[in-house]
Design a protein around this motif. Structure first.
Motif, PDB file in Angstrom:
ATOM      1  N   LEU A 190       0.811  -1.217   0.000  1.00  0.00           N
ATOM      2  CA  LEU A 190       0.000   0.000   0.000  1.00  0.00           C
ATOM      3  C   LEU A 190       0.842   1.264   0.000  1.00  0.00           C
ATOM      4  O   LEU A 190       0.453   2.274  -0.601  1.00  0.00           O
ATOM      5  CB  LEU A 190      -0.939  -0.004   1.206  1.00  0.00           C
ATOM      6  N   ILE A 191       2.004   1.237   0.679  1.00  0.00           N
ATOM      7  CA  ILE A 191       2.863   2.425   0.691  1.00  0.00           C
ATOM      8  C   ILE A 191       3.821   2.428  -0.483  1.00  0.00           C
ATOM      9  O   ILE A 191       4.638   3.337  -0.622  1.00  0.00           O
ATOM     10  CB  ILE A 191       3.637   2.543   2.019  1.00  0.00           C
ATOM     11  N   ARG A 192       3.726   1.383  -1.336  1.00  0.00           N
ATOM     12  CA  ARG A 192       4.506   1.286  -2.579  1.00  0.00           C
ATOM     13  C   ARG A 192       6.009   1.310  -2.319  1.00  0.00           C
ATOM     14  O   ARG A 192       6.771   1.971  -3.033  1.00  0.00           O
ATOM     15  CB  ARG A 192       4.130   2.394  -3.561  1.00  0.00           C
ATOM     16  N   ASP A 193       6.465   0.571  -1.303  1.00  0.00           N
ATOM     17  CA  ASP A 193       7.894   0.480  -0.986  1.00  0.00           C
ATOM     18  C   ASP A 193       8.420  -0.842  -1.533  1.00  0.00           C
ATOM     19  O   ASP A 193       8.201  -1.915  -0.959  1.00  0.00           O
ATOM     20  CB  ASP A 193       8.116   0.564   0.525  1.00  0.00           C
ATOM     21  N   VAL A 194       9.146  -0.779  -2.631  1.00  0.00           N
ATOM     22  CA  VAL A 194       9.621  -1.981  -3.311  1.00  0.00           C
ATOM     23  C   VAL A 194      10.609  -2.757  -2.455  1.00  0.00           C
ATOM     24  O   VAL A 194      10.564  -3.997  -2.398  1.00  0.00           O
ATOM     25  CB  VAL A 194      10.275  -1.612  -4.659  1.00  0.00           C
ATOM     26  N   ASP A 195      11.507  -2.053  -1.765  1.00  0.00           N
ATOM     27  CA  ASP A 195      12.507  -2.733  -0.946  1.00  0.00           C
ATOM     28  C   ASP A 195      11.862  -3.522   0.189  1.00  0.00           C
ATOM     29  O   ASP A 195      12.245  -4.672   0.458  1.00  0.00           O
ATOM     30  CB  ASP A 195      13.504  -1.713  -0.377  1.00  0.00           C
ATOM     31  N   LEU A 196      10.902  -2.917   0.866  1.00  0.00           N
ATOM     32  CA  LEU A 196      10.226  -3.617   1.955  1.00  0.00           C
ATOM     33  C   LEU A 196       9.414  -4.799   1.433  1.00  0.00           C
ATOM     34  O   LEU A 196       9.375  -5.866   2.063  1.00  0.00           O
ATOM     35  CB  LEU A 196       9.313  -2.658   2.709  1.00  0.00           C
ATOM     36  N   VAL A 197       8.760  -4.618   0.299  1.00  0.00           N
ATOM     37  CA  VAL A 197       7.994  -5.718  -0.295  1.00  0.00           C
ATOM     38  C   VAL A 197       8.918  -6.888  -0.609  1.00  0.00           C
ATOM     39  O   VAL A 197       8.608  -8.049  -0.301  1.00  0.00           O
ATOM     40  CB  VAL A 197       7.265  -5.243  -1.572  1.00  0.00           C
ATOM     41  N   SER A 198      10.058  -6.596  -1.203  1.00  0.00           N
ATOM     42  CA  SER A 198      11.027  -7.648  -1.536  1.00  0.00           C
ATOM     43  C   SER A 198      11.543  -8.345  -0.282  1.00  0.00           C
ATOM     44  O   SER A 198      11.668  -9.577  -0.254  1.00  0.00           O
ATOM     45  CB  SER A 198      12.206  -7.041  -2.317  1.00  0.00           C
ATOM     46  N   VAL A 221      -8.620  -6.731 -14.732  1.00  0.00           N
ATOM     47  CA  VAL A 221      -9.538  -6.268 -15.771  1.00  0.00           C
ATOM     48  C   VAL A 221      -9.542  -4.753 -15.819  1.00  0.00           C
ATOM     49  O   VAL A 221      -9.685  -4.147 -16.864  1.00  0.00           O
ATOM     50  CB  VAL A 221     -10.959  -6.808 -15.510  1.00  0.00           C
ATOM     51  N   ALA A 222      -9.350  -4.146 -14.642  1.00  0.00           N
ATOM     52  CA  ALA A 222      -9.334  -2.691 -14.563  1.00  0.00           C
ATOM     53  C   ALA A 222      -7.943  -2.122 -14.746  1.00  0.00           C
ATOM     54  O   ALA A 222      -7.780  -0.933 -14.926  1.00  0.00           O
ATOM     55  CB  ALA A 222      -9.887  -2.234 -13.219  1.00  0.00           C
ATOM     56  N   TYR A 223      -6.915  -2.946 -14.686  1.00  0.00           N
ATOM     57  CA  TYR A 223      -5.558  -2.405 -14.722  1.00  0.00           C
ATOM     58  C   TYR A 223      -4.650  -3.067 -15.746  1.00  0.00           C
ATOM     59  O   TYR A 223      -4.463  -2.574 -16.838  1.00  0.00           O
ATOM     60  CB  TYR A 223      -4.914  -2.505 -13.333  1.00  0.00           C
ATOM     61  N   SER A 224      -4.128  -4.223 -15.410  1.00  0.00           N
ATOM     62  CA  SER A 224      -3.009  -4.755 -16.199  1.00  0.00           C
ATOM     63  C   SER A 224      -3.277  -6.167 -16.681  1.00  0.00           C
ATOM     64  O   SER A 224      -2.555  -7.099 -16.341  1.00  0.00           O
ATOM     65  CB  SER A 224      -1.726  -4.720 -15.360  1.00  0.00           C
ATOM     66  N   LEU A 225      -4.331  -6.343 -17.454  1.00  0.00           N
ATOM     67  CA  LEU A 225      -4.697  -7.661 -17.931  1.00  0.00           C
ATOM     68  C   LEU A 225      -3.585  -8.296 -18.753  1.00  0.00           C
ATOM     69  O   LEU A 225      -3.246  -9.469 -18.580  1.00  0.00           O
ATOM     70  CB  LEU A 225      -5.971  -7.554 -18.772  1.00  0.00           C
ATOM     71  N   GLY A 226      -3.004  -7.524 -19.617  1.00  0.00           N
ATOM     72  CA  GLY A 226      -1.948  -8.065 -20.475  1.00  0.00           C
ATOM     73  C   GLY A 226      -0.726  -8.516 -19.708  1.00  0.00           C
ATOM     74  O   GLY A 226      -0.085  -9.514 -20.059  1.00  0.00           O
ATOM     75  N   ASP A 272       2.814   1.683 -10.505  1.00  0.00           N
ATOM     76  CA  ASP A 272       4.010   1.148  -9.865  1.00  0.00           C
ATOM     77  C   ASP A 272       4.279  -0.272 -10.362  1.00  0.00           C
ATOM     78  O   ASP A 272       3.978  -1.253  -9.664  1.00  0.00           O
ATOM     79  CB  ASP A 272       3.845   1.157  -8.343  1.00  0.00           C
ATOM     80  N   PRO A 273       4.825  -0.416 -11.567  1.00  0.00           N
ATOM     81  CA  PRO A 273       5.061  -1.752 -12.132  1.00  0.00           C
ATOM     82  C   PRO A 273       6.135  -2.544 -11.394  1.00  0.00           C
ATOM     83  O   PRO A 273       6.183  -3.764 -11.515  1.00  0.00           O
ATOM     84  CB  PRO A 273       5.484  -1.445 -13.573  1.00  0.00           C
ATOM     85  N   GLN A 274       6.985  -1.880 -10.604  1.00  0.00           N
ATOM     86  CA  GLN A 274       8.062  -2.600  -9.919  1.00  0.00           C
ATOM     87  C   GLN A 274       7.517  -3.583  -8.886  1.00  0.00           C
ATOM     88  O   GLN A 274       7.987  -4.722  -8.793  1.00  0.00           O
ATOM     89  CB  GLN A 274       9.013  -1.606  -9.237  1.00  0.00           C
ATOM     90  N   ILE A 275       6.539  -3.159  -8.100  1.00  0.00           N
ATOM     91  CA  ILE A 275       5.951  -4.051  -7.098  1.00  0.00           C
ATOM     92  C   ILE A 275       5.241  -5.211  -7.780  1.00  0.00           C
ATOM     93  O   ILE A 275       5.292  -6.352  -7.312  1.00  0.00           O
ATOM     94  CB  ILE A 275       4.996  -3.266  -6.191  1.00  0.00           C
ATOM     95  N   PHE A 276       4.611  -4.945  -8.893  1.00  0.00           N
ATOM     96  CA  PHE A 276       3.981  -6.014  -9.667  1.00  0.00           C
ATOM     97  C   PHE A 276       5.016  -7.056 -10.074  1.00  0.00           C
ATOM     98  O   PHE A 276       4.795  -8.264  -9.939  1.00  0.00           O
ATOM     99  CB  PHE A 276       3.295  -5.419 -10.898  1.00  0.00           C
ATOM    100  N   GLN A 277       6.153  -6.590 -10.548  1.00  0.00           N
ATOM    101  CA  GLN A 277       7.214  -7.506 -10.969  1.00  0.00           C
ATOM    102  C   GLN A 277       7.730  -8.341  -9.805  1.00  0.00           C
ATOM    103  O   GLN A 277       7.985  -9.537  -9.944  1.00  0.00           O
ATOM    104  CB  GLN A 277       8.372  -6.709 -11.599  1.00  0.00           C
ATOM    105  N   VAL A 278       7.878  -7.713  -8.624  1.00  0.00           N
ATOM    106  CA  VAL A 278       8.407  -8.422  -7.458  1.00  0.00           C
ATOM    107  C   VAL A 278       7.463  -9.523  -7.000  1.00  0.00           C
ATOM    108  O   VAL A 278       7.873 -10.662  -6.742  1.00  0.00           O
ATOM    109  CB  VAL A 278       8.677  -7.436  -6.301  1.00  0.00           C
TER     110      VAL A 278
END
Length: 430
Positions: free
Chosen positions: A147-155, A211-216, A184-190
């Motif tokens: 939710l806070i979009r912190d990639v390092d903490l998510v990883s 469906v609302a965001y990143s179906l592909g 924020d595609p980085q968190i998606f990738q992680v």
């Protein structure tokens, strides 16, 4: 896990314990390590300082909560050496543990220290118990990190326990669902990099959010996710078929389906079906067929009303019988009913002509504009048909009004055109 309450806290005067705990909390908020050490040493000299260190009824939770918010791992270490071991699981009024607070504060070092301390506790079978704890919103530390979009903490949290991605919060959203955000595609990738087991994902299927965001993006990552179903047994293709759109419009329509949030239709498909029962969205093929049919009708109305504008009832003054100024002028020009005929016929012609143009635009437009143009053109055509009908009645009355039947019944037609409501009203009087 239940938090053990310090015996000393129960035995001492609650008012004194609160005052001492609040005083220490104020010092900790200052984040000055030397002042905190001095204060702790002073408390340690007292008869029973454990009640103060383990006090959990401050406005912001326990002293560990306050220390975690400072983002200073040295301050947290000083307290961890003196508090009850299981105070690390204490929750504030919002259900947040010190780990939740540290995550929200983006305190990477404090997060790592709390996790290590929890795993080192004796008699604990599940070494990831602190990571699984949820606050009042049902969020784990990983939810908060996403939710806070912190990639390092998510990883980091994902590395500590990869199972966290499957847990749902109170809104039935897993970290995977929350990660579907084009900003924020980085968190998606992680989160979507590891191999996922769709059957273990709790709550809303991430692919429905996509469906609302990143179906592909999900399609390229893991096609197995498309097999997930909601509580009503529907998958993402049922959802897309329900709204009856092309893929590029799914995001727009999903946002406009509900004024509050589209997620409620995914959580409770029964509510979706109840609210939209009987609602028929015309498919592209049927809509185009209707446009073609009505376009032909509108064209005919335009042709008829255009011709009637010159072949008026009573005809025109000829060059043989009329004066020079009256040649070509309608013979009934001064008749009030004739004037009403002209108004109605002209209005019908312009409405039908405009509807022809709008129907053509609807045929060429995209789906969401096609339906809007179709409704607009249909309304214009409806008004033109009414006006043409009124013009026909007046024309008949003008041409055959002297027949005995009409004279006997003394039929008078009064037509009013209301500009505000765009409606015609015909009053028939005897």
């Amino acid at each position: 896990m239940d938090v053990k309450v310090s015996i000393g806290e129960e035995q001492q005067d609650p008012a004194k314990v609160y005052a001492a705990g609040k005083n220490l909390a104020d010092v900790i908020k200052g984040a000055n390590v030397e002042d905190i050490i001095s204060k702790i040493e002073t408390l340690a000299c007292q008869a029973d300082s454990s009640a103060v260190f383990n006090f959990r009824r401050l406005s912001r939770g326990s002293l560990l909560h306050i220390a975690a918010a400072t983002r200073n791992s040295n301050i947290l270490r000083l307290l961890l050496d003196r508090v009850d071991a299981y105070l690390i699981a204490a929750q504030d009024d919002w259900g947040n543990t010190p780990l939740h607070i540290a995550t929200k504060a983006k305190a990477f070092g404090v997060v790592a220290m709390l996790i290590r301390h929890a795993r080192d506790l004796p008699d604990v079978d599940d070494k990831n118990w602190i990571l699984r704890m949820k606050n009042n919103h049902g969020n784990t530390a990983l939810h908060e990190a996403v939710l806070i979009r912190d990639v390092d903490l998510v990883s980091h949290l994902l590395h500590e326990n990869s199972e966290l991605v499957y847990l749902a919060n109170a809104d039935q959203k897993s970290p995977l669902y929350l990660a579907i955000d084009p900003r924020d595609p980085q968190i998606f990738q992680v989160l979507f990099s590891p191999s996922l087991d769709p059957s273990r994902i709790e709550g809303l299927p991430p692919v429905h959010g996509a469906v609302a965001y990143s179906l592909g993006k999900i399609l390229r990552k893991d096609t197995k996710l498309f097999a997930m179903r909601d509580s009503g047994g529907g998958n993402v293709f049922h959802l897309a078929a329900f709204w009856n759109v092309p893929e590029r419009l799914v995001r727009t329509l999903l946002k406009t389906v509900s004024a509050e949030t589209p997620d409620r239709f995914l959580v409770n498909p029964e509510a979706r079906d109840k609210e939209y029962r009987g609602r028929i969205l015309p498919g592209p093929a049927n809509l185009e067929e209707a446009i073609n049919t009505l376009l032909m009708v509108a064209t005919l109305v335009t042709t008829v009303t255009f011709a009637a504008g010159f072949a008026v009832p009573g005809g025109l003054n000829s060059s043989d019988t009329a004066s020079k100024d009256d040649r070509g002028v309608a013979t009934m020009l001064g008749n009030r009913k004739f004037q009403e005929f002209v108004i109605c016929n002209t209005f019908a012609m312009f409405c039908s002509m405009t509807s022809v143009v709008v129907f053509m635009l609807a045929y060429l437009a995209e789906v969401h504009l096609k339906l809007f143009n179709f409704k607009l053109a249909l309304g214009l055509l409806g008004m033109s048909l009414q006006a043409m009908s009124y013009a026909f009645l007046i024309g008949v009355n003008l041409t055959v009004g002297k027949l005995p039947y009409f004279v006997h019944h003394d039929i008078n037609y009064r037509i009013y055109f209301h500009l505000h409501h765009h409606r015609f009203f015909i009053l028939v009087g005897r």
